[in-house]
Design a protein around this motif. Structure first.
Motif, mmCIF file in Angstrom:
data_model
loop_
_atom_site.group_PDB
_atom_site.id
_atom_site.type_symbol
_atom_site.label_atom_id
_atom_site.label_comp_id
_atom_site.label_asym_id
_atom_site.label_seq_id
_atom_site.Cartn_x
_atom_site.Cartn_y
_atom_site.Cartn_z
ATOM 1 N N GLU A 252 -14.395 17.920 -15.406
ATOM 2 C CA GLU A 252 -14.138 17.729 -16.828
ATOM 3 C C GLU A 252 -12.959 16.783 -17.024
ATOM 4 O O GLU A 252 -11.927 16.896 -16.352
ATOM 5 C CB GLU A 252 -13.876 19.078 -17.502
ATOM 6 C CG GLU A 252 -15.118 19.973 -17.537
ATOM 7 C CD GLU A 252 -14.938 21.212 -18.391
ATOM 8 O OE1 GLU A 252 -14.734 21.058 -19.607
ATOM 9 O OE2 GLU A 252 -14.998 22.322 -17.831
ATOM 10 N N GLY A 253 -13.119 15.823 -17.933
ATOM 11 C CA GLY A 253 -12.080 14.824 -18.174
ATOM 12 C C GLY A 253 -11.021 15.318 -19.139
ATOM 13 O O GLY A 253 -11.206 16.313 -19.848
ATOM 14 N N LYS A 254 -9.921 14.594 -19.166
ATOM 15 C CA LYS A 254 -8.802 14.963 -20.039
ATOM 16 C C LYS A 254 -8.768 14.145 -21.319
ATOM 17 O O LYS A 254 -7.997 14.419 -22.221
ATOM 18 C CB LYS A 254 -7.485 14.819 -19.277
ATOM 19 C CG LYS A 254 -7.368 15.751 -18.070
ATOM 20 C CD LYS A 254 -6.040 15.568 -17.342
ATOM 21 C CE LYS A 254 -5.940 16.517 -16.154
ATOM 22 N NZ LYS A 254 -4.647 16.340 -15.416
ATOM 23 N N ILE A 255 -9.597 13.102 -21.372
ATOM 24 C CA ILE A 255 -9.649 12.252 -22.555
ATOM 25 C C ILE A 255 -10.619 12.851 -23.556
ATOM 26 O O ILE A 255 -11.743 13.211 -23.216
ATOM 27 C CB ILE A 255 -10.086 10.817 -22.180
ATOM 28 C CG1 ILE A 255 -9.084 10.194 -21.206
ATOM 29 C CG2 ILE A 255 -10.221 9.958 -23.432
ATOM 30 C CD1 ILE A 255 -9.511 8.841 -20.680
ATOM 31 N N ASN A 256 -10.209 12.958 -24.809
ATOM 32 C CA ASN A 256 -11.078 13.495 -25.845
ATOM 33 C C ASN A 256 -10.937 12.649 -27.105
ATOM 34 O O ASN A 256 -10.075 12.894 -27.938
ATOM 35 C CB ASN A 256 -10.746 14.955 -26.125
ATOM 36 C CG ASN A 256 -11.787 15.615 -27.025
ATOM 37 O OD1 ASN A 256 -12.743 14.967 -27.448
ATOM 38 N ND2 ASN A 256 -11.599 16.886 -27.318
ATOM 39 N N LYS A 257 -11.766 11.629 -27.205
ATOM 40 C CA LYS A 257 -11.771 10.757 -28.382
ATOM 41 C C LYS A 257 -12.912 11.197 -29.282
ATOM 42 O O LYS A 257 -14.067 10.831 -29.090
ATOM 43 C CB LYS A 257 -11.920 9.305 -27.948
ATOM 44 C CG LYS A 257 -10.738 8.810 -27.115
ATOM 45 C CD LYS A 257 -10.847 7.331 -26.779
ATOM 46 C CE LYS A 257 -9.623 6.849 -26.006
ATOM 47 N NZ LYS A 257 -9.696 5.392 -25.698
ATOM 48 N N LEU A 258 -12.576 12.014 -30.272
ATOM 49 C CA LEU A 258 -13.594 12.674 -31.081
ATOM 50 C C LEU A 258 -14.450 11.698 -31.865
ATOM 51 O O LEU A 258 -15.598 12.009 -32.204
ATOM 52 C CB LEU A 258 -12.922 13.669 -32.028
ATOM 53 C CG LEU A 258 -12.191 14.847 -31.357
ATOM 54 C CD1 LEU A 258 -11.508 15.709 -32.407
ATOM 55 C CD2 LEU A 258 -13.158 15.682 -30.531
ATOM 56 N N ASN A 259 -13.923 10.528 -32.171
ATOM 57 C CA ASN A 259 -14.676 9.593 -32.996
ATOM 58 C C ASN A 259 -15.502 8.601 -32.183
ATOM 59 O O ASN A 259 -16.004 7.616 -32.722
ATOM 60 C CB ASN A 259 -13.724 8.820 -33.922
ATOM 61 C CG ASN A 259 -12.702 7.999 -33.146
ATOM 62 O OD1 ASN A 259 -12.298 8.415 -32.058
ATOM 63 N ND2 ASN A 259 -12.285 6.860 -33.691
ATOM 64 N N HIS A 260 -15.660 8.851 -30.868
ATOM 65 C CA HIS A 260 -16.516 8.010 -30.024
ATOM 66 C C HIS A 260 -17.819 8.747 -29.738
ATOM 67 O O HIS A 260 -17.867 9.971 -29.658
ATOM 68 C CB HIS A 260 -15.812 7.645 -28.719
ATOM 69 C CG HIS A 260 -14.719 6.642 -28.904
ATOM 70 N ND1 HIS A 260 -14.786 5.363 -28.399
ATOM 71 C CD2 HIS A 260 -13.535 6.715 -29.554
ATOM 72 C CE1 HIS A 260 -13.690 4.691 -28.713
ATOM 73 N NE2 HIS A 260 -12.907 5.505 -29.418
ATOM 74 N N GLU A 261 -18.889 7.972 -29.550
ATOM 75 C CA GLU A 261 -20.208 8.558 -29.368
ATOM 76 C C GLU A 261 -20.415 9.016 -27.926
ATOM 77 O O GLU A 261 -19.869 8.434 -26.994
ATOM 78 C CB GLU A 261 -21.309 7.553 -29.720
ATOM 79 C CG GLU A 261 -21.071 6.726 -30.967
ATOM 80 C CD GLU A 261 -20.442 5.390 -30.637
ATOM 81 O OE1 GLU A 261 -19.298 5.395 -30.111
ATOM 82 O OE2 GLU A 261 -21.096 4.360 -30.868
#
Length: 299
Positions: A252-261
């Motif tokens: 599981e990654g640590k990046i969470n860009k909610l507005n990316h598809e």
């Protein structure tokens, strides 16, 4: 001590079969014959039992597509007291099940009566189960429905297919020696548990599409899928530029860009890819990309 009371005929064709047969030989049980296959495109964990059988002077017979009558003749010629069928992807007919007086012992790496059926290690990991089991039972004409002679529960803790496969095997080998000793000493399996055939569930056959990574899945679901299909199995896969790419390990990654598809490549870190999922991101750490996608491309 050398055991020669019960004549055991052994059936199998995968890595677990090899290790189980090795354990029986090492403990000097009386193996009177081996039924196996000389090759297999069906079993991803196929293992050739020929060298082991020949090294120990055990008669060996190979299944082919059309030699059922010859198989029955081979088994009858060995007059086994019991048959062990561990790692065999074919239904045994009634006229084989009825040959040995102690029956045919089968193996299922699940907590019967739950989770009968196909691909028990794969489904357990994909569904995120916390526990499975190593179960041996007297085979009947149903699918994993016979009387249980030995069952040991096994915790699933951050496992993939490789680690859980080996964890189950290590437990199962001890069970095999134990219940074979019981048979030798007592002449029967005295603590059999009859399954209620109306209880439990049965898992279906996995299809290729079940192994496809869809980044609209949650990060945890993708992690479970990749772990479930890792070696010795076929691997999960994704599609990139109309080609199939195997994926063997993720975290599981640590990046969470909610507005990316979902499916967007967020970062490239060496040979690792960080890809957007439904609820976060996944880091792909072991894969077979023929060339890496670029940051911003979609998978």
């Amino acid at each position: 001590m050398i055991y020669k009371k019960s004549k055991i005929l052994f059936i199998g064709t995968v890595e677990f079969s090899y290790r189980a047969l090795s354990a029986l030989i090492e403990n000097k049980f009386n193996i009177v014959g081996v039924l196996t296959k000389s090759e297999s495109n069906f079993n991803s964990d196929y293992y050739d039992l020929t060298p082991l059988a020949k090294a120990n002077n055990i008669p060996i017979f190979y299944r082919t597509k059309d030699n059922q009558d010859e198989i029955i003749s081979f088994i009858n010629s060995k007059n086994p007291d019991i048959i062990y069928c561990f790692g065999w992807s074919h239904i045994l007919p009634k006229n084989i099940l009825s040959i040995p007086k102690h029956g045919v012992i089968g193996f299922h790496p699940a907590e019967l009566p739950n989770n009968r059926g196909r691909h028990p290690i794969i489904w357990a990991l994909f569904l995120g189960l916390k526990q499975t089991a190593s179960t041996f039972f007297v085979m009947d004409e149903g699918a994993d429905t016979g009387d249980i002679i030995s069952q040991k529960k096994i915790k699933i803790i951050e496992d993939n297919a490789f680690s859980l496969y080996n964890k189950i095997i290590n437990v199962a080998l001890k069970q095999i020696v134990s219940f074979t000793l019981e048979l030798e000493k007592k002449g029967a399996f005295l603590d059999k548990i009859t399954q209620d055939k109306t209880e439990g569930n049965s898992w279906r056959k996995r299809t290729k599409n079940d192994g496809k990574i869809d980044f609209r899945m949650t990060s945890k679901a993708i992690l479970n899928l990749v772990n479930a299909l890792s070696r010795p199995y076929v691997g999960a896969h994704l599609e990139f530029q109309e080609k199939e790419v195997k994926v063997w390990a993720v975290r599981e990654g640590k990046i969470n860009k909610l507005n990316h598809e979902p499916g967007k490549v967020l970062e490239i870190d060496g040979s690792d890819l960080i890809v957007k999922t439904y609820d976060g991101s996944i880091r792909i750490t072991d894969h077979e990309f023929y060339h890496l996608p670029l940051k911003g491309q979609y998978l």
